[in-house]
Each structure stands twice: as structure tokens, then as C-alpha cells.
Design a protein around this motif. Structure first.
Motif, PDB file in Angstrom:
ATOM      1  N   ASP A  71       0.619  -1.122   0.198  1.00  0.00           N
ATOM      2  CA  ASP A  71      -0.099  -0.136  -0.113  1.00  0.00           C
ATOM      3  C   ASP A  71       0.801   1.316   0.041  1.00  0.00           C
ATOM      4  O   ASP A  71       1.070   1.889   0.938  1.00  0.00           O
ATOM      5  CB  ASP A  71      -0.979  -0.099   1.198  1.00  0.00           C
ATOM      6  N   LEU A 324      -5.858   7.605   3.746  1.00  0.00           N
ATOM      7  CA  LEU A 324      -6.419   6.662   3.525  1.00  0.00           C
ATOM      8  C   LEU A 324      -5.913   5.287   4.244  1.00  0.00           C
ATOM      9  O   LEU A 324      -6.784   4.462   4.713  1.00  0.00           O
ATOM     10  CB  LEU A 324      -5.763   6.138   1.853  1.00  0.00           C
ATOM     11  N   ARG A 328      -8.508   2.908   6.833  1.00  0.00           N
ATOM     12  CA  ARG A 328      -8.769   1.523   6.827  1.00  0.00           C
ATOM     13  C   ARG A 328      -8.437   1.016   8.351  1.00  0.00           C
ATOM     14  O   ARG A 328      -9.552   0.013   8.374  1.00  0.00           O
ATOM     15  CB  ARG A 328      -7.462   0.850   5.878  1.00  0.00           C
ATOM     16  N   TYR A 432      -3.266   9.530  -3.421  1.00  0.00           N
ATOM     17  CA  TYR A 432      -4.233   8.116  -3.454  1.00  0.00           C
ATOM     18  C   TYR A 432      -5.446   8.249  -4.363  1.00  0.00           C
ATOM     19  O   TYR A 432      -5.724   7.308  -4.877  1.00  0.00           O
ATOM     20  CB  TYR A 432      -4.369   7.729  -2.071  1.00  0.00           C
ATOM     21  N   ARG A 436      -5.531   5.090  -7.012  1.00  0.00           N
ATOM     22  CA  ARG A 436      -6.947   4.249  -6.976  1.00  0.00           C
ATOM     23  C   ARG A 436      -7.766   4.455  -8.435  1.00  0.00           C
ATOM     24  O   ARG A 436      -8.520   3.355  -8.692  1.00  0.00           O
ATOM     25  CB  ARG A 436      -7.598   4.189  -5.767  1.00  0.00           C
ATOM     26  N   GLU A 487      -8.765  -4.280  -0.190  1.00  0.00           N
ATOM     27  CA  GLU A 487      -9.405  -3.193   0.192  1.00  0.00           C
ATOM     28  C   GLU A 487      -9.652  -2.315  -0.571  1.00  0.00           C
ATOM     29  O   GLU A 487      -9.985  -0.984  -0.535  1.00  0.00           O
ATOM     30  CB  GLU A 487      -8.466  -2.544   1.503  1.00  0.00           C
ATOM     31  N   TYR A 488      -9.778  -2.465  -2.115  1.00  0.00           N
ATOM     32  CA  TYR A 488      -9.931  -1.544  -3.049  1.00  0.00           C
ATOM     33  C   TYR A 488     -11.548  -1.048  -2.981  1.00  0.00           C
ATOM     34  O   TYR A 488     -11.708   0.302  -3.112  1.00  0.00           O
ATOM     35  CB  TYR A 488      -9.889  -2.195  -4.513  1.00  0.00           C
ATOM     36  N   ASP A 491     -11.350   1.679  -0.131  1.00  0.00           N
ATOM     37  CA  ASP A 491     -10.544   2.685  -0.462  1.00  0.00           C
ATOM     38  C   ASP A 491     -11.321   3.706  -1.374  1.00  0.00           C
ATOM     39  O   ASP A 491     -11.749   4.995  -0.866  1.00  0.00           O
ATOM     40  CB  ASP A 491      -9.440   2.316  -1.441  1.00  0.00           C
TER      41      ASP A 491
END
Length: 541
Positions: A71, A324, A328, A432, A436, A487-488, A491
Motif C-alpha cells: 500500500d 487512506l 482503513r 491516493y 486508485r 481493500e480496493y 478505498d
């Protein structure tokens, strides 16, 4: 007149290790206590929409192994190809080290505007972020009244300085690979006049004052003992003030987009810049008040900037704990807490609505009160989905926190309404956000991106591999990203919540994502470097 950053600044006072400003509680366990009182109503966050097995107590299948991508920010995009030079015309404008015909000179002029200045000026900025450290080696020329930026050389290493807790010497040595790159890029005759600064961001803030101070001192000593570059006299090696981080990113983007330079036409609208890092997120924009009785309230959020001969009154805020990676952690902690109330699930996999269906992730959860850390296996199963995850984000965003000075965005933080004071301005999303969103966009065209685009992407990603294959099956890079990041779904849902619920952008608000402009990284580093080279530079003796 050289570009100048207003000296107005103050210490960035936040709870070290906390998740927001000291006067507000972002996501505390007091709130959870209230939530527990209404536990029956909250169970629906995690309840399936069909009577299917949720996976409580399901044993992990040892035959299923999926690679997990690190990550960290993706590497910068390569600079655009340079057009070939034509006989009889001026040499092409260099946008990279490779396309520069002479690293000791410049194609823009043969002599500096001020005879006492050097024709070419290099400067080094090290971004010690939460997921890694990066060096930006910038080249400027002094053909005009102030230094003019030409291009950069970029290199990164990982892990970040905050990974070296109680190991200050090892932390300092981790930057050697970056500084060695600078030695190879900067011409030897200019090295002693090439200033360097190391700015640590939110990751090191969260480490604690004593540990971070030891690391910074070790970095300073190594720079002075091993390398020829002069350390910036003021704040050469520091944890950067959160407000400066956001404002410098705003300067970088608007400088490269030519909205704030000395020769920029008057009334050229500037971009709002939203930067999403690992541990914090920043927003900076220039609000316009049209109502006679409205203005920007005084406070730390107000930043008076003198740049390019013009005055800009900016709104800025840095949300420590809303990066980010920290988001999480907040989601996983909440999911684990709620699971502990439902049944005796000690050691069993836990269903997480913010993981895509069919994905699995072993996460580290740390209890705030006890300080105990444990590894928990979380699974998407059939409870995952954008809507369910979005309901979790509503708690994480602390939208109902006390608002002392109105209006507020989230976490009880004052912010002028973007709808009223920035209704049609352009919005640029960095870091980020780009990492993503960009891999999932069509490669053969540049689509229009709105806030609802993030929701639509999240809905597809949260559905799992069957939907991935249907949408992105022919894009190997996109599939690699999706399969390597369970974890997309989380995100993208968090990013949408940040824009829609947090900052209250409309679904149809158009946004732009960015990583580079002509080979130059977007972010705070160039803005901070412009301020450094615009000041009083001293060579090392």
C-alpha cells in the motif's frame, strides 16, 4: 521580485496518535458506547441482504492464495516524449534530465538576469511520508527576476522513516539511496550551492514527539557529515506543519497549471487541491464571497499567501487521521468491535462489508484502551457492497461532531460552503485519489470524471471478481491492481464519502485527477522548494 510564502504560520497542534483536531472527537469510543445502546439498529450495517452464510467461523482455505500489493503510492508516470529538434529552430524545452542538453546551463538564456545569481540553480526536497521517502531533484534557471522551474528527477524508497521506531541511525541511513541519486544528478561544481530540506509528514507525527525528534536529529547529522549539500537554514529537517503541506501542494498545482504566476492574466481562476495521503488528507481552495455579510472567518484555516506579485486568501485544513491507511484502520477497528458484540468469534474470520465479495485480508487491529494488537482475518463473502460499506463510512466521517464555528465540513471543522464560495471552480485530486481511480479508467480516452464516478466504480469493485472480469477483464494492469488489493472497495468508498459526505460536493461535480504535469510530480514538494529557492540561499563552505 522572488515568489514569497507568507511567514504566517504556527505549530500544527494535533493529538499525536489521534485522529483529528484536539477540540473534537473524531471517532472515539464514547461515540461507540452510544452506538452500542442502539445496537439493534446497527446490526443492519453488517446483515446480509439474503439469507446466506456470512462466514462466521469459516476456516481459511489454504489453497487460496492471492498476492497482496504494497500500500504505497505508485511510481510516477514517465514524462511525455520530447519532439525531435528541427534544424534552424531553438532547442526543445527540456522536461526531464534525459532531454536536457546541458545540465550546467539552460536553453532559456545565456546569462542570469541578476549578475550576482548563478545561471542554473538546483534544489533538493525529501518528502518523508508515511509509506516511503521520496527525493525531488529540481532544476531552476535565473533568466528572470525570480527562479524559474524547469524539471525534476524523482526517486523513492520504502519503508518510511516512521517504520524505524527506536532506530534513528537506521532511519537516517535509509535516505542514502536518495541522496546518492542527488550526487549523481547535480553537477559537482553546483553541489555546495544546492540546498536540501527534509520534510516529514503525518506518518512521523503519529510516531510520538520523542521518537520522531531522535530520527530527525539523526537525519540532520548524516546529511551534514556525509553529503556536500547545504541544509536549508530554517526548518531544514522538520515535521512539516499540516497547513503548509496543503498550501504548498496548492502552489505546486496552480504554478504548473499557470494560474498564479506573475504573468498569469488577472482573474484567472485557481484550482482547489485535495491531497489524500496515507495518514492525513488536505484541502486548499480560494473561496470567493459574494454576499455582503459573508467572509472567511479568522483562524488557523486562513492562509494569506503572497505569490507572483498577487495576494491569495486561502482556506486550508489538514485532517490528521483521515488519510487512506488511517481510514482503513478505523474501518477495521469498527468492524472488529461490532463483530465482538454479535457472537463469540475469537479466532474466526470476520465478515467485512468494505471488502469486495470473495476477497480476504489479514489485518492488524489495535485496541485503543488496552493497546493489545492482534491479527484478524476479514472476508468479503456476500455481505460486502458499496451501500453497506458507505454506512460504515458515515460513522467514520464523524459528520455529527459538534460544530463550534459554522458551517462545518466533518469532524466539527469549520469550512466555507464549497457550493456557495467555490460553486464552479476546478477541483484537482492528488496522491491516493489518482492511484486508485486511474487504473480503472479507460486507456484509450480521457473520460469526464465526477463525484458519482467514484460511487459507480466502487459499486463495481465491491461486487467482486465476476464483475471485475466483466468490466476490466481485458485490462491486465487493472486486474492486477484489483486482485492484489482486497481493500480496493474500502478505498473507493472512503474517497467517495470524503468528497460527497465530508466536503459536500454534489454528485455531478466534475473533478480532475493528477499525478504529474510534463514529468513533474504534483504534491507539496515543488511549492515548498519554490519558497526555498526564492529566499536567501547560502553555499556550503
Amino acid at each position: 521580485m522572488a515568489p514569497a510564502i507568507s511567514p504566517r504560520s504556527s505549530n500544527y497542534e494535533r493529538l499525536e496518535g489521534g485522529l483529528g483536531p484536539s477540540r473534537h472527537k473524531r471517532f472515539g469510543w464514547k461515540k461507540i458506547a452510544i452506538v452500542v445502546c442502539c445496537i439493534v439498529g446497527l446490526v443492519w450495517f453488517f446483515g446480509p441482504r439474503e439469507p446466506k452464510d456470512l462466514g462466521w467461523g469459516r476456516k481459511k482455505d489454504p489453497t487460496v492464495q492471492r498476492p497482496i500489493l504494497d500500500d504505497v503510492d505508485t511510481k510516477p508516470l514517465p514524462p511525455p516524449p520530447m519532439p525531435p529538434a528541427t534544424i534552424g529552430t531553438a532547442p526543445p524545452r527540456p522536461t526531464s534530465y534525459a532531454s536536457d542538453p546541458d545540465h550546467l546551463s539552460t536553453v532559456y538564456c545565456s546569462a542570469p538576469a541578476n549578475p550576482t545569481d548563478r545561471l542554473v540553480q538546483y534544489a533538493l526536497m525529501i518528502d518523508a511520508g508515511s509509506t516511503g521517502s521520496r527525493i525531488h531533484i529540481y532544476k531552476f534557471n535565473n533568466c528572470g527576476s525570480s527562479p524559474t522551474y524547469e524539471y525534476e528527477v524523482f526517486k523513492m524508497t520504502q519503508p518510511g522513516l516512521s517504520s524505524f521506531k527506536n532506530q534513528p541511525s537506521a532511519a537516517a541511513e535509509s535516505l542514502d539511496v536518495l541522496l546518492d541519486e542527488a550526487v549523481s544528478v547535480v553537477p559537482e561544481s553546483l553541489r555546495k550551492c544546492t540546498p536540501v530540506a527534509v520534510k516529514a509528514t503525518a506518518g512521523l507525527r503519529l510516531l510520538g514527539s520523542s521518537e520522531s525528534a531522535e530520527i530527525l536529529e539523526a537525519v540532520k547529522r548524516r546529511l551534514q557529515d556525509k553529503y556536500p549539500f547545504p541544509l536549508q537554514e530554517k526548518d531544514g529537517v522538520v515535521i512539516m506543519d499540516g497547513k503548509d503541506e496543503g498550501v504548498y501542494a496548492w502552489i505546486t498545482a496552480n504554478y504548473l497549471l499557470n494560474t498564479i504566476r506573475a504573468d498569469t492574466p488577472t482573474n484567472t481562476p485557481s484550482y482547489a487541491v485535495l491531497d489524500l495521503g496515507g495518514a492525513s488528507t488536505q484541502i486548499v481552495f480560494e473561496p470567493k464571497f459574494t454576499k455582503p455579510d459573508s467572509s472567511l472567518a479568522d483562524g488557523e484555516h486562513k492562509y494569506d499567501l503572497q505569490f507572483g506579485g498577487k495576494t491569495h486568501v486561502l482556506y486550508q485544513h489538514s485532517y490528521l487521521g483521515y488519510g487512506l491507511m488511517r481510514a482503513r484502520k478505523s474501518v477495521h477497528l469498527l468492524v472488529d468491535f461490532m463483530a465482538s458484540l454479535r457472537a463469540n468469534t475469537e479466532g474466526a474470520p470476520i465478515g467485512n462489508p468494505c471488502l469486495a465479495k470473495g476477497t480476504e485480508r489479514v489485518v492488524e487491529v489495535k485496541e485503543e484502551r488496552s493497546g493489545v494488537t492482534k491479527n484478524v482475518t476479514m472476508i468479503g463473502e456476500n455481505i460486502g457492497g458499496f451501500e453497506a460499506c458507505d454506512r460504515v463510512m458515515q460513522l467514520v466521517m464523524a459528520k455529527d461532531a459538534i460544530c463550534e464555528v459554522k458551517p462545518c465540513s466533518f469532524d466539527g471543522v469549520y469550512q466555507p460552503s464549497l457550493l456557495d464560495t467555490f460553486p464552479s471552480g476546478k477541483v484537482l485530486l492528488l496522491s491516493y485519489f489518482y492511484d486508485r481511480i486511474n487504473p480503472l479508467l479507460p486507456k484509450n480516452k480521457t473520460p469526464r470524471i465526477t463525484v458519482s464516478t467514484l460511487a459507480n466504480l466502487a459499486k463495481d469493485v465491491c461486487q467482486g471478481k465476476s464483475t471485475w472480469t466483466r468490466k476490466w477483464g481485458k485490462d491486465k494492469d487493472a486486474m492486477k491492481e484489483l486482485e492484489g488489493r482486497p481493500e480496493y472497495c474500502l478505498d473507493l468508498t472512503f474517497m467517495h464519502a470524503l468528497l460527497r459526505l465530508g466536503y459536500e460536493f454534489g454528485d455531478d461535480r466534475e473533478v480532475t485527477i493528477g499525478k504529474q504535469i510534463e514529468g513533474t510530480e504534483l504534491g507539496w514538494c515543488l511549492g515548498a522548494t519554490i519558497a526555498m529557492v526564492g529566499g536567501d540561499l547560502k553555499c556550503r563552505i
